[in-house]
Design a protein around this motif. Structure first.
Motif, PDB file in Angstrom:
ATOM      1  N   PHE A 252      37.143  37.228  37.647  1.00  0.00           N
ATOM      2  CA  PHE A 252      37.658  37.111  39.011  1.00  0.00           C
ATOM      3  C   PHE A 252      39.183  37.048  39.007  1.00  0.00           C
ATOM      4  N   ARG A 253      39.718  36.152  38.175  1.00  0.00           N
ATOM      5  CA  ARG A 253      41.180  35.985  38.118  1.00  0.00           C
ATOM      6  C   ARG A 253      41.870  37.257  37.629  1.00  0.00           C
ATOM      7  N   VAL A 254      41.305  37.839  36.586  1.00  0.00           N
ATOM      8  CA  VAL A 254      41.907  39.037  35.995  1.00  0.00           C
ATOM      9  C   VAL A 254      41.951  40.170  37.029  1.00  0.00           C
ATOM     10  N   THR A 255      40.862  40.315  37.763  1.00  0.00           N
ATOM     11  CA  THR A 255      40.779  41.382  38.757  1.00  0.00           C
ATOM     12  C   THR A 255      41.784  41.167  39.876  1.00  0.00           C
ATOM     13  N   ARG A 256      41.932  39.898  40.286  1.00  0.00           N
ATOM     14  CA  ARG A 256      42.889  39.591  41.345  1.00  0.00           C
ATOM     15  C   ARG A 256      44.313  39.980  40.931  1.00  0.00           C
ATOM     16  N   VAL A 257      44.644  39.721  39.664  1.00  0.00           N
ATOM     17  CA  VAL A 257      45.970  40.104  39.158  1.00  0.00           C
ATOM     18  C   VAL A 257      46.134  41.621  39.281  1.00  0.00           C
ATOM     19  N   GLY A 258      45.113  42.354  38.861  1.00  0.00           N
ATOM     20  CA  GLY A 258      45.172  43.815  38.897  1.00  0.00           C
ATOM     21  C   GLY A 258      45.374  44.343  40.295  1.00  0.00           C
ATOM     22  N   GLU A 259      44.594  43.823  41.224  1.00  0.00           N
ATOM     23  CA  GLU A 259      44.700  44.350  42.583  1.00  0.00           C
ATOM     24  C   GLU A 259      46.059  44.022  43.197  1.00  0.00           C
ATOM     25  N   ALA A 317      28.563  40.241  33.452  1.00  0.00           N
ATOM     26  CA  ALA A 317      29.311  39.121  34.039  1.00  0.00           C
ATOM     27  C   ALA A 317      30.705  39.569  34.476  1.00  0.00           C
ATOM     28  N   VAL A 318      31.319  40.442  33.707  1.00  0.00           N
ATOM     29  CA  VAL A 318      32.639  40.966  34.070  1.00  0.00           C
ATOM     30  C   VAL A 318      32.547  41.685  35.421  1.00  0.00           C
ATOM     31  N   LYS A 319      31.511  42.496  35.575  1.00  0.00           N
ATOM     32  CA  LYS A 319      31.361  43.243  36.832  1.00  0.00           C
ATOM     33  C   LYS A 319      31.145  42.304  38.015  1.00  0.00           C
ATOM     34  N   LYS A 320      30.311  41.297  37.817  1.00  0.00           N
ATOM     35  CA  LYS A 320      29.994  40.403  38.937  1.00  0.00           C
ATOM     36  C   LYS A 320      31.230  39.634  39.378  1.00  0.00           C
ATOM     37  N   GLY A 321      32.006  39.115  38.414  1.00  0.00           N
ATOM     38  CA  GLY A 321      33.227  38.391  38.762  1.00  0.00           C
ATOM     39  C   GLY A 321      34.228  39.299  39.436  1.00  0.00           C
ATOM     40  N   ALA A 325      35.942  39.505  43.400  1.00  0.00           N
ATOM     41  CA  ALA A 325      37.394  39.382  43.573  1.00  0.00           C
ATOM     42  C   ALA A 325      37.980  40.508  44.407  1.00  0.00           C
ATOM     43  N   SER A 326      37.371  41.671  44.361  1.00  0.00           N
ATOM     44  CA  SER A 326      37.993  42.827  45.002  1.00  0.00           C
ATOM     45  C   SER A 326      36.956  43.756  45.608  1.00  0.00           C
ATOM     46  N   SER A 327      37.317  44.351  46.741  1.00  0.00           N
ATOM     47  CA  SER A 327      36.433  45.345  47.353  1.00  0.00           C
ATOM     48  C   SER A 327      36.849  46.753  46.948  1.00  0.00           C
ATOM     49  N   SER A 328      37.852  46.863  46.080  1.00  0.00           N
ATOM     50  CA  SER A 328      38.337  48.179  45.664  1.00  0.00           C
ATOM     51  C   SER A 328      38.149  48.355  44.161  1.00  0.00           C
ATOM     52  N   VAL A 329      36.906  48.267  43.735  1.00  0.00           N
ATOM     53  CA  VAL A 329      36.627  48.399  42.305  1.00  0.00           C
ATOM     54  C   VAL A 329      36.131  49.815  42.028  1.00  0.00           C
ATOM     55  N   GLY A 330      36.577  50.397  40.921  1.00  0.00           N
ATOM     56  CA  GLY A 330      36.135  51.757  40.606  1.00  0.00           C
ATOM     57  C   GLY A 330      36.375  52.082  39.155  1.00  0.00           C
ATOM     58  N   GLY A 331      36.542  53.374  38.889  1.00  0.00           N
ATOM     59  CA  GLY A 331      36.802  53.821  37.520  1.00  0.00           C
ATOM     60  C   GLY A 331      35.610  53.599  36.622  1.00  0.00           C
TER      61      GLY A 331
ATOM     62  N   ASN B 180      43.913  31.984  42.326  1.00  0.00           N
ATOM     63  CA  ASN B 180      43.301  30.665  42.555  1.00  0.00           C
ATOM     64  C   ASN B 180      42.618  30.502  43.909  1.00  0.00           C
ATOM     65  N   GLU B 181      43.011  31.306  44.896  1.00  0.00           N
ATOM     66  CA  GLU B 181      42.425  31.137  46.229  1.00  0.00           C
ATOM     67  C   GLU B 181      41.375  32.214  46.454  1.00  0.00           C
ATOM     68  N   VAL B 182      40.154  31.781  46.734  1.00  0.00           N
ATOM     69  CA  VAL B 182      39.071  32.746  46.942  1.00  0.00           C
ATOM     70  C   VAL B 182      39.372  33.659  48.120  1.00  0.00           C
ATOM     71  N   ASP B 183      40.022  33.102  49.166  1.00  0.00           N
ATOM     72  CA  ASP B 183      40.218  33.889  50.384  1.00  0.00           C
ATOM     73  C   ASP B 183      41.608  34.531  50.460  1.00  0.00           C
ATOM     74  N   PHE B 184      42.235  34.778  49.327  1.00  0.00           N
ATOM     75  CA  PHE B 184      43.539  35.456  49.320  1.00  0.00           C
ATOM     76  C   PHE B 184      43.409  36.833  49.971  1.00  0.00           C
ATOM     77  N   ARG B 185      44.359  37.135  50.859  1.00  0.00           N
ATOM     78  CA  ARG B 185      44.309  38.444  51.519  1.00  0.00           C
ATOM     79  C   ARG B 185      45.554  39.244  51.162  1.00  0.00           C
ATOM     80  N   HIS B 186      45.331  40.516  50.863  1.00  0.00           N
ATOM     81  CA  HIS B 186      46.445  41.319  50.374  1.00  0.00           C
ATOM     82  C   HIS B 186      47.413  41.739  51.481  1.00  0.00           C
ATOM     83  N   ASP B 187      47.032  41.534  52.749  1.00  0.00           N
ATOM     84  CA  ASP B 187      47.994  41.896  53.803  1.00  0.00           C
ATOM     85  C   ASP B 187      49.211  40.968  53.773  1.00  0.00           C
ATOM     86  N   ARG B 188      49.119  39.881  53.005  1.00  0.00           N
ATOM     87  CA  ARG B 188      50.256  39.007  52.787  1.00  0.00           C
ATOM     88  C   ARG B 188      51.450  39.774  52.206  1.00  0.00           C
TER      89      ARG B 188
END
Lengths: 457, 194
Positions: A252-259, A317-321, A325-331, B180-188
């Motif tokens: 989850f965290r890793v994906t958030r960084v990427g996006e 587990a990687v896919k689920k996390g 985290a993101s609605s824009s997963v692909g590749g 860290n925040e589940v509800d982080f939004r990218h429009d920020r």
């Protein structure tokens, strides 16, 4: 308000656990550069790449500094050259590849993908020319990567293309013999090739993609490994479900960084953001290995029974996390097992734990396939084609992407070492069992029909 | 006489200080608008913003809050709130960053580091530091003027503590929110750029 503990945990993830953005890949449509005159076509391609990608590297550097996260590779993915340079023949294809190479050097990207043909059902004349030009292109150019899709779940497997690619791989190795057959590290043979993959050598800008698009590949095996080590080291009694939960949180965290990085780059370049690829992409560095994750999970010898199950758990587990985290997963979005590029896998290969056959089994539960595997230099083209055919069959039947990047190492035998350098790493050459034994089968040609989509028991 | 004030209280920590202070404010028909309280090495401190229905003198408010504790227990100060303080940002056109600095402990770390930040017109919005196994660990949220070069600040901070096993990390706040925040939004991101 952020808590200081959260901040310190996040900083540790970047500082000590090798979390980086592995690839920012800018997709550029080149279909509008076609021209009956090859020189004009090349000029148009170079002009377009310069206008779209000139700011890519500086923007990435600026954003890497802003977030304190390294962006390791900046790359381009372009429309398939088989379409862009259709009608120009083998020589024209080579000319176009040289032009791509120049443009990539000028905008300071390390690789450009798109010397690509999709031939799962049959060849056009230009696709034949592209395949014919491939060995010269991979030997001569520095940055151009090739990919060829020879199979899909809808079309089945084009065995003529499979055989042809066996020959292309053997010839490419021969032409780059002085570098242990390195040309083959820039070539991937696919089943169900994704249109938006940011990872090389298989990236290209596929059908349905916009004029320009930013796709992101994040790494993170080190982060996952450290998270599992911390969890296990705390003396808890854990079952495999607990491991899966921890991997999900980390993914989850890793994906958030990427996006976040992807969207920032896209915003700065004023192009749409495409996808983040969840793949765990290892490097030869210690502590940045998918194999080490399997070891932490309790697989002492990677390749031993149990390896496939552990890898399946990790990949899922990687896919689920990542998907939470993101609605824009692909590749490709899975765990890569590129033998030469992954320190622990290369060690397992050197010690004889990991065989080509076991790797094939492992690819049925993870992305992306038989990747960065050096094989004996005297492996004949038909046997290479048979390896391709087996891997394609796994993709076709399981409705997933599979790929092959094997490297015949000229003049070397199983058990000797092949060295590719940098992120491409090094590995002991794996034995290919019973070479030549499937020659009569692969030489029959034709197409293996598409599989059933019902009665799937 | 003001209706809007800011009150700070410092004391040796014990159970019931917030209860006492808020009862005093309530007794003066005051409404607490926001409050931040923490305990550091056994000492209690809080800062709060309160609005009163009727104008009151600062002395009267201070006395009431002091008398809510034991004699001589609470150190209280009261200031009239300038509405501009909230409205006008201290750093115009800044971006929020998080600084973490870990350095071998010695005297003067905070003083030299914050003097450097001040010289660059960087505002410290939130600061937390502790000594841990011979290391001084600083975690701080900063507002950095947009025109400043982040890479240079990073280099300067590392140079400031060279030879003292320093780790400096300066990262935009978004990265911590996103991870860290589940509800982080990218429009920020877009909001930051306008």
């Amino acid at each position: 308000m952020l808590r200081s503990e959260e901040i310190l945990t996040t900083v540790r993830m970047f500082r000590q656990e090798h979390l980086d953005v592995r690839a920012v890949t800018l997709g550029i449509n080149l279909l509008d550069c076609s021209s009956p005159d090859i020189d004009q076509l090349c000029r148009k391609m170079e002009r377009k790449i310069l206008s779209k990608a000139a700011r890519l590297v500086p923007v990435c550097e600026e954003i890497a500094a802003k977030y304190g996260i390294p962006i390791v590779n900046k790359r381009l993915a372009v429309s398939p050259l088989s379409s862009v340079a259709a009608s120009h023949g083998e020589e024209g294809m080579l000319e176009a590849a040289r032009s791509l190479d120049r443009a990539a050097a000028e905008v300071r990207v390390d690789l450009v993908g798109g010397f690509t043909a999709l031939v799962q059902k049959g060849f056009t004349a230009s696709e034949r020319s592209l395949l014919d030009a491939l060995p010269a292109v991979l030997a001569e150019t520095e940055r151009v990567c090739g990919s060829v899709n020879v199979a899909s779940t809808k079309a089945g497997i084009n065995m003529d293309a499979v055989l042809q690619m066996g020959r292309v791989i053997a010839e490419t190795a021969r032409r780059t013999a002085d570098r242990d057959g390195f040309g083959c590290a820039k070539l991937v043979v696919f089943c169900n090739i994704p249109e938006d993959n940011p990872f090389m050598a298989g990236a290209y800008l596929g059908d349905g993609e916009p004029e320009c698009v930013v796709n992101i590949g994040v790494s993170g095996p080190g982060v996952v490994k450290r998270a599992l080590e911390r969890l296990l080291g705390a003396g808890n009694r854990l079952d495999v479900g607990d491991l899966a939960e921890e991997i999900k949180t980390t993914a989850f965290r890793v994906t958030r960084v990427g996006e976040l990085i992807g969207r920032e780059v896209a915003l700065a370049l004023d192009v749409p953001f495409g996808i983040v690829d969840l793949s765990l992409a290892p490097t030869p560095k210690m502590g940045d290995s998918v194999g080490e994750i399997l070891e932490v999970m309790g697989i002492e010898k990677i390749g031993a029974p149990g390896t496939t199950a552990a890898l399946a758990l990790l990949n899922d587990a990687v896919k689920k996390g990542g998907l939470f985290a993101s609605s824009s997963v692909g590749g490709l979005s899975g765990a890569f097992i590129p033998v030469a590029e992954d320190g622990a896998l290369a060690r397992a290969a050197a010690r004889g734990y990991l065989s080509l056959e076991k790797l094939e089994a492992m690819t049925s539960v993870c992305s992306v396939g038989l990747d960065m595997i050096p094989i004996p230099g005297d492996t004949d083209p038909e046997t290479i084609a048979a390896i391709l055919a087996d891997e394609m069959a796994i993709g076709v039947v399981n409705n997933k992407t599979t790929a092959v990047r094997v490297i015949p190492v000229p003049g070397k035998k199983a058990g000797q070492k092949a060295v590719f350098g940098g992120l491409f790493g090094q590995s002991t050459i794996l034995a290919v069992p019973h070479p030549g034994a499937a020659r009569a089968f692969v030489k029959k040609g034709g197409r293996i029909p598409a599989p059933l989509h019902s009665l799937t028991n | 006489m003001p209706k809007k004030v800011v009150i700070s209280v410092m004391a040796r920590d014990r159970v019931g200080i917030v209860a006492a202070v808020s009862r005093a404010v309530y007794g003066l028909k005051g409404n607490i608008d926001s409050i931040n309280q923490t305990v550091l090495r056994g000492y209690f401190t809080l800062i709060l913003a309160a609005d009163f229905r009727e104008p009151l003198s600062l002395d009267r408010i201070q006395r009431a809050v002091e008398q809510s504790g034991k004699p001589g227990e609470l150190e209280v100060s009261v200031k009239e709130r300038d509405p501009a303080a909230e409205r006008v940002p201290v750093v115009r056109d800044g971006e929020p960053f998080v600084l973490t600095l870990i350095v071998k402990d010695r005297t003067g770390i905070l003083s030299r580091t914050s003097a450097y930040l001040a010289s660059r017109n960087i505002n410290i919005v939130d600061l937390y530091a502790r000594t841990e196994k011979g290391r001084f660990v600083v975690v701080s949220q900063l507002m950095i003027p947009r025109e400043q070069d982040i890479r240079q600040i990073q280099i300067d901070l590392e140079a400031l503590w060279k030879g003292r096993e320093v780790t400096v990390s300066l990262q935009h706040e978004n990265i911590f929110a996103a991870t860290n925040e589940v509800d982080f939004r990218h429009d920020r991101l877009k909001a930051h750029r306008t």
